[in-house]
Design an enzyme around this catalytic site. Structure first.
Site, PDB file in Angstrom:
ATOM      1  N   THR A 179      -3.134  10.787   5.506  1.00  0.00           N
ATOM      2  CA  THR A 179      -3.387  11.265   6.262  1.00  0.00           C
ATOM      3  C   THR A 179      -4.154  12.484   6.756  1.00  0.00           C
ATOM      4  OG1 THR A 179      -1.776  13.021   5.542  1.00  0.00           O
ATOM      5  CG2 THR A 179      -0.611  10.391   6.366  1.00  0.00           C
ATOM      6  N   PHE A 208      12.078  14.223  10.546  1.00  0.00           N
ATOM      7  CA  PHE A 208      10.866  13.628  11.014  1.00  0.00           C
ATOM      8  C   PHE A 208      11.631  12.139  11.542  1.00  0.00           C
ATOM      9  CE2 PHE A 208       9.031  14.353   5.851  1.00  0.00           C
ATOM     10  CZ  PHE A 208       8.108  15.206   6.542  1.00  0.00           C
ATOM     11  N   SER A 222       0.690  -1.753   0.189  1.00  0.00           N
ATOM     12  CA  SER A 222      -0.291   0.282  -0.355  1.00  0.00           C
ATOM     13  C   SER A 222       1.137   1.279  -0.014  1.00  0.00           C
ATOM     14  CB  SER A 222      -0.814   0.298   0.968  1.00  0.00           C
ATOM     15  OG  SER A 222       0.093  -0.669   2.763  1.00  0.00           O
ATOM     16  N   ASP A 224      -1.391  13.154  16.918  1.00  0.00           N
ATOM     17  CA  ASP A 224      -0.857  13.857  17.871  1.00  0.00           C
ATOM     18  C   ASP A 224      -1.160  14.762  18.400  1.00  0.00           C
ATOM     19  OD1 ASP A 224       1.528  12.358  17.502  1.00  0.00           O
ATOM     20  OD2 ASP A 224       2.010  13.400  15.379  1.00  0.00           O
ATOM     21  N   TYR A 277       4.752   0.160  16.524  1.00  0.00           N
ATOM     22  CA  TYR A 277       6.114   1.371  16.836  1.00  0.00           C
ATOM     23  C   TYR A 277       7.489  -0.160  17.183  1.00  0.00           C
ATOM     24  CZ  TYR A 277       3.237   4.706  16.408  1.00  0.00           C
ATOM     25  OH  TYR A 277       2.486   6.220  16.822  1.00  0.00           O
ATOM     26  N   GLU A 296       0.539   5.732   0.397  1.00  0.00           N
ATOM     27  CA  GLU A 296       0.931   6.718   1.401  1.00  0.00           C
ATOM     28  C   GLU A 296       0.391   7.831   0.984  1.00  0.00           C
ATOM     29  OE1 GLU A 296       0.834   6.208   5.736  1.00  0.00           O
ATOM     30  OE2 GLU A 296       1.393   7.986   5.767  1.00  0.00           O
ATOM     31  N   ALA A 328      -5.975   5.424  21.565  1.00  0.00           N
ATOM     32  CA  ALA A 328      -6.565   4.577  20.042  1.00  0.00           C
ATOM     33  C   ALA A 328      -7.429   3.422  19.657  1.00  0.00           C
ATOM     34  CB  ALA A 328      -5.433   4.772  18.649  1.00  0.00           C
ATOM     35  N   HIS A 335       4.030  -0.738   3.190  1.00  0.00           N
ATOM     36  CA  HIS A 335       3.529   0.191   3.328  1.00  0.00           C
ATOM     37  C   HIS A 335       4.306   1.410   3.162  1.00  0.00           C
ATOM     38  CE1 HIS A 335       0.136   2.708   4.349  1.00  0.00           C
ATOM     39  NE2 HIS A 335       0.532   4.158   4.629  1.00  0.00           N
ATOM     40  N   HIS A 382      -6.780   8.322   7.211  1.00  0.00           N
ATOM     41  CA  HIS A 382      -7.085   8.063   8.675  1.00  0.00           C
ATOM     42  C   HIS A 382      -7.911   8.685   9.498  1.00  0.00           C
ATOM     43  CE1 HIS A 382      -2.341   7.597   8.200  1.00  0.00           C
ATOM     44  NE2 HIS A 382      -3.007   6.998   7.004  1.00  0.00           N
ATOM     45  N   ARG A 385      -4.206   7.441  17.295  1.00  0.00           N
ATOM     46  CA  ARG A 385      -5.184   9.322  18.239  1.00  0.00           C
ATOM     47  C   ARG A 385      -4.198  10.010  17.808  1.00  0.00           C
ATOM     48  NH1 ARG A 385      -0.895   9.644  23.404  1.00  0.00           N
ATOM     49  NH2 ARG A 385      -0.127  11.160  21.475  1.00  0.00           N
ATOM     50  N   HIS A 435       7.184   3.557  20.915  1.00  0.00           N
ATOM     51  CA  HIS A 435       6.700   4.886  20.523  1.00  0.00           C
ATOM     52  C   HIS A 435       7.057   5.637  21.412  1.00  0.00           C
ATOM     53  CE1 HIS A 435       3.737   8.163  21.152  1.00  0.00           C
ATOM     54  NE2 HIS A 435       2.684   7.830  19.657  1.00  0.00           N
TER      55      HIS A 435
END
Length: 276
Positions: free
Chosen positions: A40, A207, A7, A100, A136, A9, A114, A257, A68, A98, A140
């Site tokens: 997103t 990032f 997939s 940010d 993660y 994004e 979430a 992804h 999303h 969830r 996380h």
């Protein structure tokens, strides 16, 4: 690759020019026949309309699309309304997050986690949506410990998630260790590996600092050594990420992804390497 869950994004464009550019990008990437495109969603609802508009365009083109959905700052009524819009638009896949906390938000609305959002989607819509959640491998950034992070992931799956997409990473061992730990506590949903092509060193560092993704020292030093030589950065990045993807697929990852950053060339170049 066709047998894998592959997939791509996008993020919703903010300008008419951005929308035109994304249409061209999507046309090129749709030739790769991904399973779906995800779009997103800005925290606090900043790009909710943009997400829905982009998803509608993708669906109208005959492609699968997964918006999303972030629950930060949302109420049950507002999330219920969004779910209704998704259903009316023909959406049957959601990436539930969830999100940010935007600066200035004192509280996070009616949903704190979430897992609560996933539970709510299931309660409201039954099995209408295929629900993806985040995972993660490198923990996380806000988790108290790796164990706490794994338990948070387990709660999302127990609440009704069908599959997971990971944060991007460049250390395959972190991914395989995470999957193994998840399986040990009874989590058996597909955990698809999130892949970030390397095209810009400064952007990647920014990032990665924000989301807690680790760039291996040897990769970081090599990228830094190229300075402003973007051709060398892209060539080296393509080698590193291709090797990562090959190792993941050979090791049993159910899919990839790609975080496209609304560009066609990096994902296309990776895909062409992988299908050879």
């Amino acid at each position: 690759m066709a047998t894998h869950n592959f997939s791509i994004e996008f993020f919703p464009p903010k300008t008419p020019e951005g929308a035109e550019k994304l249409r061209a990008t999507r046309a090129r990437l749709s030739e790769l026949q991904p399973k779906y495109f995800s779009v997103t969603f800005g925290a606090g609802g900043t790009t909710q309309q943009g997400t829905l508009d982009t998803v509608r365009e993708i669906l109208a083109a005959g492609e699968q699309a997964a918006p999303h959905l972030s629950c930060v700052g949302g109420s049950r009524a507002s999330i219920r309304a969004v779910l209704g819009e998704f259903q009316a638009a023909g959406v049957n896949r959601i990436v539930a997050l969830r999100g940010d906390l935007p600066s200035g938000y004192g509280a996070s609305g009616e949903f704190r986690y979430a897992s609560e959002l996933v539970e709510f989607i299931r309660a409201e819509t039954g099995d209408h949506f295929h629900i993806e959640v985040a995972a993660y491998p490198e923990v996380h950034p806000q988790a108290r410990s790796p164990q706490d992070d794994l338990q948070a992931f387990a709660r999302k799956v127990q609440a009704g998630a069908d599959a997971a997409i990971t944060q991007y990473f460049y250390n395959a061992d972190a991914y395989f260790q995470f999957v193994e730990q998840a399986q040990k506590i009874g989590i058996n949903v597909p955990i698809v590996a999130g892949i970030m092509p390397i095209t810009n060193y400064t952007q990647l560092m920014r990032f990665s600092d924000m989301c807690g993704a680790e760039i291996p020292r040897w990769v970081r030093l090599k990228l830094a050594s190229f300075g402003d030589d973007s051709a060398s950065i892209k060539a080296f990045g393509l080698d590193v990420v291709t090797s990562l993807c090959e190792r993941l697929l050979e090791g049993g990852a159910p899919g990839l992804h790609f975080y496209s950053m609304n560009q066609a060339a990096p994902t296309t170049a990776l895909w062409q390497r992988l299908v050879k």
